[in-house]
Design a protein around this motif. Structure first.
Motif, PDB file in Angstrom:
ATOM      1  N   ALA A 393       0.824  -1.209   0.000  1.00 51.70           N
ATOM      2  CA  ALA A 393       0.000   0.000   0.000  1.00 51.70           C
ATOM      3  C   ALA A 393       0.857   1.257   0.000  1.00 51.70           C
ATOM      4  N   LEU A 394       1.968   1.240   0.736  1.00 51.50           N
ATOM      5  CA  LEU A 394       2.842   2.409   0.796  1.00 51.50           C
ATOM      6  C   LEU A 394       3.556   2.662  -0.528  1.00 51.50           C
ATOM      7  N   ALA A 395       3.608   1.677  -1.382  1.00 51.97           N
ATOM      8  CA  ALA A 395       4.291   1.830  -2.665  1.00 51.97           C
ATOM      9  C   ALA A 395       3.455   2.587  -3.696  1.00 51.97           C
ATOM     10  N   ARG A 396       2.209   2.887  -3.386  1.00 58.35           N
ATOM     11  CA  ARG A 396       1.361   3.645  -4.314  1.00 58.35           C
ATOM     12  C   ARG A 396       1.990   4.996  -4.649  1.00 58.35           C
ATOM     13  N   GLU A 397       2.193   5.267  -5.902  1.00 59.57           N
ATOM     14  CA  GLU A 397       2.784   6.540  -6.315  1.00 59.57           C
ATOM     15  C   GLU A 397       1.868   7.722  -6.030  1.00 59.57           C
ATOM     16  N   ASP A 398       0.551   7.493  -5.993  1.00 56.30           N
ATOM     17  CA  ASP A 398      -0.377   8.609  -5.773  1.00 56.30           C
ATOM     18  C   ASP A 398      -0.629   8.862  -4.288  1.00 56.30           C
ATOM     19  N   LEU A 399       0.026   8.104  -3.393  1.00 57.68           N
ATOM     20  CA  LEU A 399      -0.133   8.317  -1.959  1.00 57.68           C
ATOM     21  C   LEU A 399       0.967   9.262  -1.484  1.00 57.68           C
ATOM     22  N   PHE A 400       0.579  10.477  -1.148  1.00 60.16           N
ATOM     23  CA  PHE A 400       1.539  11.466  -0.660  1.00 60.16           C
ATOM     24  C   PHE A 400       1.861  11.123   0.788  1.00 60.16           C
ATOM     25  N   THR A 401       3.118  10.805   1.054  1.00 59.18           N
ATOM     26  CA  THR A 401       3.514  10.311   2.373  1.00 59.18           C
ATOM     27  C   THR A 401       4.590  11.204   2.966  1.00 59.18           C
ATOM     28  N   VAL A 402       4.308  11.689   4.164  1.00 63.38           N
ATOM     29  CA  VAL A 402       5.270  12.485   4.929  1.00 63.38           C
ATOM     30  C   VAL A 402       5.557  11.733   6.219  1.00 63.38           C
ATOM     31  N   VAL A 403       6.824  11.615   6.561  1.00 69.77           N
ATOM     32  CA  VAL A 403       7.225  10.941   7.799  1.00 69.77           C
ATOM     33  C   VAL A 403       8.088  11.899   8.620  1.00 69.77           C
ATOM     34  N   MET A 404       7.659  12.150   9.850  1.00 69.22           N
ATOM     35  CA  MET A 404       8.466  12.914  10.799  1.00 69.22           C
ATOM     36  C   MET A 404       9.254  11.895  11.608  1.00 69.22           C
ATOM     37  N   GLU A 405      10.586  11.956  11.555  1.00 70.80           N
ATOM     38  CA  GLU A 405      11.380  10.872  12.147  1.00 70.80           C
ATOM     39  C   GLU A 405      12.734  11.353  12.640  1.00 70.80           C
ATOM     40  N   GLN A 406      13.316  10.503  13.456  1.00 70.67           N
ATOM     41  CA  GLN A 406      14.667  10.709  13.985  1.00 70.67           C
ATOM     42  C   GLN A 406      15.700   9.839  13.275  1.00 70.67           C
ATOM     43  N   PHE A 407      15.236   8.697  12.699  1.00 73.58           N
ATOM     44  CA  PHE A 407      16.144   7.724  12.090  1.00 73.58           C
ATOM     45  C   PHE A 407      15.544   7.171  10.795  1.00 73.58           C
ATOM     46  N   TYR A 414       9.661   4.854   2.356  1.00 73.67           N
ATOM     47  CA  TYR A 414       8.489   5.030   1.481  1.00 73.67           C
ATOM     48  C   TYR A 414       7.961   6.463   1.499  1.00 73.67           C
ATOM     49  N   ALA A 415       8.660   7.371   2.154  1.00 67.25           N
ATOM     50  CA  ALA A 415       8.187   8.748   2.269  1.00 67.25           C
ATOM     51  C   ALA A 415       8.480   9.547   1.007  1.00 67.25           C
ATOM     52  N   ASP A 416       7.632  10.529   0.756  1.00 74.17           N
ATOM     53  CA  ASP A 416       7.934  11.542  -0.247  1.00 74.17           C
ATOM     54  C   ASP A 416       8.773  12.654   0.373  1.00 74.17           C
ATOM     55  N   TYR A 417       8.473  12.962   1.620  1.00 73.90           N
ATOM     56  CA  TYR A 417       9.266  13.929   2.372  1.00 73.90           C
ATOM     57  C   TYR A 417       9.517  13.359   3.766  1.00 73.90           C
ATOM     58  N   VAL A 418      10.717  13.629   4.275  1.00 74.04           N
ATOM     59  CA  VAL A 418      11.065  13.261   5.646  1.00 74.04           C
ATOM     60  C   VAL A 418      11.403  14.544   6.390  1.00 74.04           C
ATOM     61  N   LEU A 419      10.737  14.754   7.525  1.00 76.79           N
ATOM     62  CA  LEU A 419      11.008  15.930   8.352  1.00 76.79           C
ATOM     63  C   LEU A 419      11.754  15.485   9.607  1.00 76.79           C
ATOM     64  N   PRO A 420      12.896  16.102   9.897  1.00 77.91           N
ATOM     65  CA  PRO A 420      13.712  15.656  11.038  1.00 77.91           C
ATOM     66  C   PRO A 420      13.063  16.055  12.363  1.00 77.91           C
ATOM     67  N   ALA A 421      12.998  15.114  13.281  1.00 79.17           N
ATOM     68  CA  ALA A 421      12.298  15.315  14.549  1.00 79.17           C
ATOM     69  C   ALA A 421      13.281  15.411  15.716  1.00 79.17           C
ATOM     70  N   THR A 422      12.939  16.220  16.677  1.00 80.71           N
ATOM     71  CA  THR A 422      13.746  16.319  17.890  1.00 80.71           C
ATOM     72  C   THR A 422      13.632  15.042  18.715  1.00 80.71           C
ATOM     73  N   MET A 423      14.607  14.873  19.612  1.00 76.77           N
ATOM     74  CA  MET A 423      14.556  13.817  20.611  1.00 76.77           C
ATOM     75  C   MET A 423      14.309  14.451  21.979  1.00 76.77           C
ATOM     76  N   GLN A 424      14.090  13.630  22.970  1.00 79.66           N
ATOM     77  CA  GLN A 424      13.530  14.092  24.230  1.00 79.66           C
ATOM     78  C   GLN A 424      14.357  15.160  24.932  1.00 79.66           C
ATOM     79  N   ILE A 425      15.664  15.103  24.849  1.00 77.21           N
ATOM     80  CA  ILE A 425      16.479  16.086  25.562  1.00 77.21           C
ATOM     81  C   ILE A 425      16.485  17.441  24.853  1.00 77.21           C
ATOM     82  N   GLU A 426      15.765  17.547  23.709  1.00 84.68           N
ATOM     83  CA  GLU A 426      15.811  18.759  22.881  1.00 84.68           C
ATOM     84  C   GLU A 426      14.497  19.533  22.855  1.00 84.68           C
TER      85      GLU A 426
END
Length: 683
Positions: A393-407, A414-426
């Motif tokens: 399902a994530l491989a669908r080209e028409d599925l706009f996928t954004v992932v907020m992540e640390q790693f 499978y993301a179209d965009y990855v947004l860098p996320a803070t960790m707890q001490i930040e």
């Protein structure tokens, strides 16, 4: 000359203990982390995972800048772009989706990667933003839902004992919980009870490290816990030890529930559970005559097709024995029933009623009507059922996928965009431990690295990019913390100063001394609410799918359960080299009889399979699991372990209550790899 500064914080992870910690900062860098010795519950100890938290913060594979996909979905090929470009392009895409398809085409898929009230799941971080867009509602049901519902039908709340009062218990049943791996701070209170003469019983299909330390281990057949609870109560009745005064004064529906108990004599329960009748009787006698009895049951016990019913019947036990009269008596599942609800999610911002999409039904839910999947604090390709269908399902080209992540997880690939996320001490946050009675403060200790943003700041900036004018979308982190703590009568100043504050409850705490928050005001052996929901009126045994399936009808002969790994927290820390090494690679534990019949030997590489797919793992031949049962610890990232993740085999089915998941209720088989097949996980 540089100086060191201590900064009080809180572990954000999906664990009942929510440790208070102290970060040592020197010249703007976090150089040390230890448990806060002043915290009354966690008392300065951190787990094997969190002791390496600063390693994670500084990890070489940390995502520090926004990424935009340049390769096929799933390839993990990205280019670095600026934060402003990423937010501008994402905002434009969200706007076009809302205008063309409506807000419900967006699925905000939030997980339990952090449980904070400001940044995480407890406060439904981001929900105001999604409500302003009219996005679909996300049902975060992956963890405790079936058990929560079962407890509510009996007690009116999932809240129960203060875990600290286990020190006062004289019989402790650790039921479906591996305390020394998943919430080890409780063990100190168990030890205090044992020093005063308490007897400790572990009820678990696996002989865990906790079971090794208990006075007795009952290796129950998976999914038959409610039957055992009824069998134990049958012995209590035989002994004439039911607390008739408590039943009369504080419960309702006794006559019907008593009849249900009478239908489950120990001989029948022995057949159902696979336990010797004499051991059921012996524990039943001990339960009948030991006050107070404290029962600790956590989330693993309810991850099967009868999971809600299991917690419902277990919750009835102290109603029969009268244990709710006593500090140290009752059931402890989650203390979340006493916690604040968090900042107002502002559902009034929704332009119209919207649909609800269920977290554990991701493969089913990702149909053509979903145009955007926004994943944060989650790694569904490591943690969610039926992973092969999710991957497709994530491989669908028409599925706009954004992932907020640390790693760079499997989901990130499978993301179209990855947004860098803070960790707890930040970042700033405030937490409640769902295994204790304290709010815990987290002060940001250092500045975020690179272009990492907190969850709240990400949504504030997106709201500005999209021209949203609702003032509550721009509440500061401190505003959100104040809104949360005010609900339980705690000031920010108090919590912030010492790093924690006890909820405004008695100490010791007897939770239902003034009655139960049920429709009747009593403990309900019989529930009109359950009946109205199409569930049995009387608390009783609902077998798991595997327990009710006759051997001749089983598609594969072995029952698989997926316990927590000692070195990972769900899939968090599975990229830590040292913790991966300590995990000894992906493993499947197989009983010696089952191994012999399949030609499996200890340490051998094998495939575990069913109709959903397969994964590969090293065989651990052990009598820690009964014949007919295999155990495959969860947590490994598929991409770092040659695809070895047992959730590929877990059905996308629902438990009996709350649409809970069924991670411990699946049939599989195990076979040696052929000489042509290779298995070299990157451990």
């Amino acid at each position: 000359m540089s100086t060191s500064l201590p900064v009080l914080g809180a572990c954000p992870l999906d664990c009942p203990d929510t440790c208070s910690w102290v970060v040592t900062v020197r010249d703007g860098e976090a150089v040390g982390l230890r448990g806060n010795r002043d915290h009354p519950y966690t008392r300065g100890a951190l787990c094997v995972k969190v002791n390496r938290y600063l390693e994670q913060v500084r990890s070489a594979d940390r995502v520090l800048h926004p990424l935009k996909r340049v390769g096929p979905k799933g390839s993990g090929r990205f280019e670095r772009i600026s934060l402003d470009q990423a937010l501008s392009e994402i905002a434009a895409k969200l706007t076009s989706i809302v205008e063309e398809h409506g807000g419900e085409a967006i699925w905000p898929y939030q997980g339990t990667g952090t449980l904070g009230y400001v940044q995480g799941e407890s406060g439904q971080a981001g929900r105001r933003f999604w409500n302003a867009l009219g996005a679909s509602r996300h049902d975060l049901n992956i963890c405790a839902r079936a058990g929560n519902d079962g407890l509510r039908y009996v007690n009116g709340t999932p809240g129960g004992m203060d875990p600290e009062t286990f020190a006062l218990s004289r019989l402790i049943l650790l039921w479906g919980t591996n305390t020394l791996t998943s919430g080890h701070h409780l063990w100190k209170f168990v030890q205090d009870a044992r020093a005063a003469g308490a007897y400790v019983v572990a009820i678990d299909p696996i002989r865990t490290r906790t079971a090794d330390q208990a006075d007795e281990h009952l290796p129950i057949r998976p999914g038959t816990d409610a039957a055992l609870a009824l069998g134990l109560l049958h012995v209590v009745l035989e002994e004439g030890a039911e607390d008739r005064a408590y039943i009369e004064e504080h419960t309702t529906g006794w006559d019907e529930f008593e009849a249900e108990i009478r239908r489950h004599p120990p001989a029948l329960v022995a057949e159902i559970t696979g336990l010797p009748e004499e051991r059921i009787r012996a524990l039943g006698v001990r339960l009948a005559h030991t006050r107070p009895t404290g029962i600790r049951a956590t989330m693993g016990i309810q991850r099967h097709a009868g999971g809600g019913a299991a917690m419902r019947v277990i919750a009835c036990i102290p109603g029969v024995t009268g244990d709710w009269r006593h500090p140290g008596g009752g059931v402890a599942y989650s203390t979340s029933g006493y916690a604040p609800t968090g900042p107002d999610p502002r559902d009034d911002l929704l332009p119209h009623p919207v649909r609800t999409l269920t977290m554990t039904r991701l493969a089913d839910g990702l149909d053509e009507s979903v145009k955007c999947l926004w994943v944060y604090a989650a790694n569904p390709l490591g943690s969610t059922s039926d992973q092969n269908r999710i991957r497709a399902a994530l491989a669908r080209e028409d599925l706009f996928t954004v992932v907020m992540e640390q790693f760079p997880t499997d989901t990130v690939d499978y993301a179209d965009y990855v947004l860098p996320a803070t960790m707890q001490i930040e970042h700033l946050d405030v937490h409640h431990g769902y295994g204790h009675m304290y709010m815990v403060w987290n002060e940001p200790a250092v500045e975020p690295p690179g272009e990492c943003l907190s969850t709240t700041e990400t949504f504030r900036r997106l709201a500005r990019k999209m021209g949203l004018t609702e003032p509550s979308l721009y509440d500061s982190d401190l505003d959100l913390a104040e809104q949360t703590l005010a609900q339980v009568g705690i000031s920010v100043e108090e919590c912030r100063k010492q790093g924690w504050a006890r909820l405004r409850v008695a100490d010791p705490f007897v939770p239902f001394a003034e009655g139960f928050p049920t429709p009747s005001g009593r403990l309900e052996f019989v529930s009109a609410k359950a009946e109205a929901a199409g569930l049995p009126r009387v608390a009783g045994y609902v077998p798991s799918f595997t327990a009710r399936t006759a051997p001749a009808d089983r598609p594969h002969p072995l029952v698989m359960i997926t316990p927590a790994a000692h070195t990972f927290l769900n899939t968090q820390f599975a990229n830590n080299p040292e913790l991966r090494k300590r995990s000894k690679g992906p493993r499947v534990m197989v009983n010696p009889a089952d191994a012999a019949s399949r030609g499996l030997v200890d340490g051998q590489a094998a495939r575990v399979f069913n109709g959903n797919g397969e994964f590969r793992a090293y065989v651990e031949v052990s009598d820690r699991v009964a014949q007919g049962v295999v155990a495959a610890p969860k947590g490994h990232w598929p991409k770092l372990s040659a695809g070895a993740n047992p959730n590929a085999l877990v059905d996308e089915r629902d438990a009996d209550m709350g649409r809970g998941p069924v991670y411990h209720d699946n049939f599989v088989d195990v076979a040696p790899l052929s000489s042509e097949e290779q298995f070299e996980p990157l451990v």
